[in-house]
Scaffold this motif. Sequence first.
Motif, PDB file in Angstrom:
ATOM      1  N   ASN A  49      41.033 -30.616 -53.385  1.00 18.42           N
ATOM      2  CA  ASN A  49      38.734 -32.020 -53.643  1.00 18.42           C
ATOM      3  C   ASN A  49      40.409 -32.777 -52.213  1.00 18.42           C
ATOM      4  N   LEU A  50      42.129 -32.629 -52.861  1.00 21.69           N
ATOM      5  CA  LEU A  50      42.302 -34.410 -52.097  1.00 21.69           C
ATOM      6  C   LEU A  50      43.592 -33.172 -49.962  1.00 21.69           C
ATOM      7  N   LYS A  51      43.208 -32.115 -50.536  1.00 21.35           N
ATOM      8  CA  LYS A  51      43.261 -31.429 -49.209  1.00 21.35           C
ATOM      9  C   LYS A  51      41.976 -31.112 -48.178  1.00 21.35           C
ATOM     10  N   SER A  52      40.989 -30.921 -49.234  1.00 21.00           N
ATOM     11  CA  SER A  52      39.500 -31.283 -48.379  1.00 21.00           C
ATOM     12  C   SER A  52      39.437 -32.815 -47.545  1.00 21.00           C
ATOM     13  N   VAL A  53      39.526 -34.155 -48.364  1.00 19.79           N
ATOM     14  CA  VAL A  53      39.503 -35.387 -47.756  1.00 19.79           C
ATOM     15  C   VAL A  53      41.000 -35.457 -46.725  1.00 19.79           C
ATOM     16  N   LEU A  54      42.127 -34.879 -46.545  1.00 25.18           N
ATOM     17  CA  LEU A  54      43.317 -35.450 -45.876  1.00 25.18           C
ATOM     18  C   LEU A  54      43.042 -34.419 -44.483  1.00 25.18           C
ATOM     19  N   ALA A  55      42.498 -33.216 -44.656  1.00 21.06           N
ATOM     20  CA  ALA A  55      41.356 -32.672 -43.036  1.00 21.06           C
ATOM     21  C   ALA A  55      40.797 -33.691 -42.000  1.00 21.06           C
ATOM     22  N   ARG A  56      40.368 -34.886 -42.909  1.00 24.40           N
ATOM     23  CA  ARG A  56      39.349 -35.634 -42.623  1.00 24.40           C
ATOM     24  C   ARG A  56      39.896 -36.714 -41.942  1.00 24.40           C
ATOM     25  N   ASP A  57      39.587 -37.460 -40.727  1.00 25.43           N
ATOM     26  CA  ASP A  57      39.773 -38.492 -40.157  1.00 25.43           C
ATOM     27  C   ASP A  57      39.290 -39.561 -41.678  1.00 25.43           C
ATOM     28  N   THR A  58      41.247 -39.943 -42.485  1.00 20.63           N
ATOM     29  CA  THR A  58      41.060 -41.295 -43.154  1.00 20.63           C
ATOM     30  C   THR A  58      40.965 -42.511 -43.172  1.00 20.63           C
ATOM     31  N   ASN A  59      41.320 -42.401 -41.191  1.00 20.71           N
ATOM     32  CA  ASN A  59      42.034 -43.191 -41.323  1.00 20.71           C
ATOM     33  C   ASN A  59      40.486 -44.634 -39.875  1.00 20.71           C
ATOM     34  N   ALA A  60      39.584 -44.266 -40.628  1.00 17.46           N
ATOM     35  CA  ALA A  60      37.963 -44.162 -40.023  1.00 17.46           C
ATOM     36  C   ALA A  60      37.271 -45.399 -40.889  1.00 17.46           C
ATOM     37  N   GLY A  61      38.265 -46.427 -41.781  1.00 16.26           N
ATOM     38  CA  GLY A  61      37.442 -47.360 -42.690  1.00 16.26           C
ATOM     39  C   GLY A  61      36.781 -46.431 -43.682  1.00 16.26           C
ATOM     40  N   VAL A  62      36.305 -47.083 -44.386  1.00 18.94           N
ATOM     41  CA  VAL A  62      35.468 -46.955 -45.840  1.00 18.94           C
ATOM     42  C   VAL A  62      34.674 -46.146 -45.346  1.00 18.94           C
ATOM     43  N   GLN A  63      35.107 -44.901 -46.558  1.00 16.61           N
ATOM     44  CA  GLN A  63      33.922 -43.809 -46.779  1.00 16.61           C
ATOM     45  C   GLN A  63      33.652 -43.208 -47.231  1.00 16.61           C
ATOM     46  N   ARG A  64      33.245 -42.327 -48.091  1.00 17.89           N
ATOM     47  CA  ARG A  64      32.203 -41.445 -49.473  1.00 17.89           C
ATOM     48  C   ARG A  64      33.475 -40.621 -49.735  1.00 17.89           C
ATOM     49  N   VAL A  65      33.723 -40.894 -50.940  1.00 14.52           N
ATOM     50  CA  VAL A  65      34.172 -39.185 -50.771  1.00 14.52           C
ATOM     51  C   VAL A  65      33.942 -37.898 -50.801  1.00 14.52           C
ATOM     52  N   PHE A  66      33.405 -38.334 -52.313  1.00 14.35           N
ATOM     53  CA  PHE A  66      32.474 -36.812 -52.717  1.00 14.35           C
ATOM     54  C   PHE A  66      31.078 -37.744 -52.802  1.00 14.35           C
ATOM     55  N   PRO A  67      30.035 -37.112 -51.209  1.00 14.24           N
ATOM     56  CA  PRO A  67      28.727 -38.052 -52.133  1.00 14.24           C
ATOM     57  C   PRO A  67      28.430 -36.904 -53.075  1.00 14.24           C
TER      58      PRO A  67
END
Length: 492
Positions: free
Chosen positions: A454-472
Amino acid sequence: MFEKPISEGEEILLRVIDLLIATGQRGNEVAVIPYDCWVERPIKGTTGEVVLDAYGEPLVECGIRYFAEKQFQSRVHWLAESDIPLAKRAVERLKTLTEDQRNVASWQEIHPGRIWSYPPQSVISDAVVLDWLGFSEAKSASRNLYLFLTRNGIYPFDEEPVEKRGRSLRRRYVAGEIEKLILPKLRGHAALVENVGGEAHVILRTSETLAIAFDGQFRFSGREANVFRAVPRKVTITDINHALGDNERYASIFSRRLLAESDGSPIRLTSHQLRHWRNTIYHLTGLSNVQQALALGRKRLDQNVYYQHSTIEENTAAHHDFLTFRSHHERIDFLHSGIRDKRIHGAVTDSYHALLLDKGITSAEAFLSVHATALHVTPFGGCIHDFSQAPCPKHLQCWNGCSHLHLMGTPTERANLQKQAESLTTAITIMRDAGAGEAGSDVWLADQEDKLNNLKSVLARDTNAGVQRVFPDGDPMTVADTDRRHSSVSDE
């Protein structure tokens, strides 16, 4: 240091520096803040109603009116709650400290070409002159004044030998002669001037400016009593920078207290460095480029980058592991704004916007104030689960797929997530080697590997794009009563 000024002259400079720190404005803008600068207005909600505190009193926001250095536009710098006490004290003290200067300046502005009310032909004692043109060393003050005036061609009105007039008699001078000598030092009382169609337009006079002083009031090298009370003037950017230690020839607020850098070198600052410092703080705490530009009175967003110092960001990263709020109200305001803008997702957001469409803003906001009351910020994200309704079944193991988890987009959030992934990888490796064959180790490994994925899947995103839901598609922790599985033997 700023709490214990050595003299009134120094305190004027200290309070001006307070305003630089509180606002981050340009030094030249702070130097010409108007006397009637303080602004207060009630805070209003999204529907226009005045917001009240717990005692039923209106909440107010405070600001300082100033003239932007470029084009002299009148603006208001709205203050953060933490800056209000510092700024308010500075304004109030400056008004008190400059009362005499302001009275003299006001009279001179009404009577151009004059420095005082004594008729030019009148004869005044040197004691009166000394009151307006101070000289240090009280015992020899009269002689120092005499030497100063005679060097400039002004002699006593009725000079007599000492043996005739006696030592107790004082010298007397013609008021108009001294007035002609001092008048050029005034240089007019136009503190802020704008060129309009080739003509000078006075925006602020000396008496209308908050930060003013008598000429000589900032001499901090043994001649502090040499103050020309006949010459009030505005505080200049040069005065401020000398106080901050930009020029070794002048005593600074640091050198007067024997303060130095860690290596023993003198502390040297400029007023503009305080502006860079303030902008960097705004950057570190997550303000957008638009917010930074607005807070600092800047029109061009591309100038922000020159005030955002990465070295300071790196050195202070440990202090910015997660978003901080000064109060519960700020935390809830952040949550409500995210729900309204659909940056925060979930059942509460869906319900709010459904009510907005169906029932209107009043019902939707009432729902928000009752049901959206929780935001828990951690170094690894923000949780919108309402713990007042139920404890967390995941026991704060957010990265096991909780639908309430949101990334905040803070500068160090990604670094924290990377460290957590590295720690999990190390722990999994150790457990595989040391726990082989142990009962239950396979269950623990499966749980940790799932969390790591789960952590790796999120780190593959742009985490600096502001507030975003992690696990829709994650499981919500707050479940409606109609959807709960009830016990066959109890309704509890």
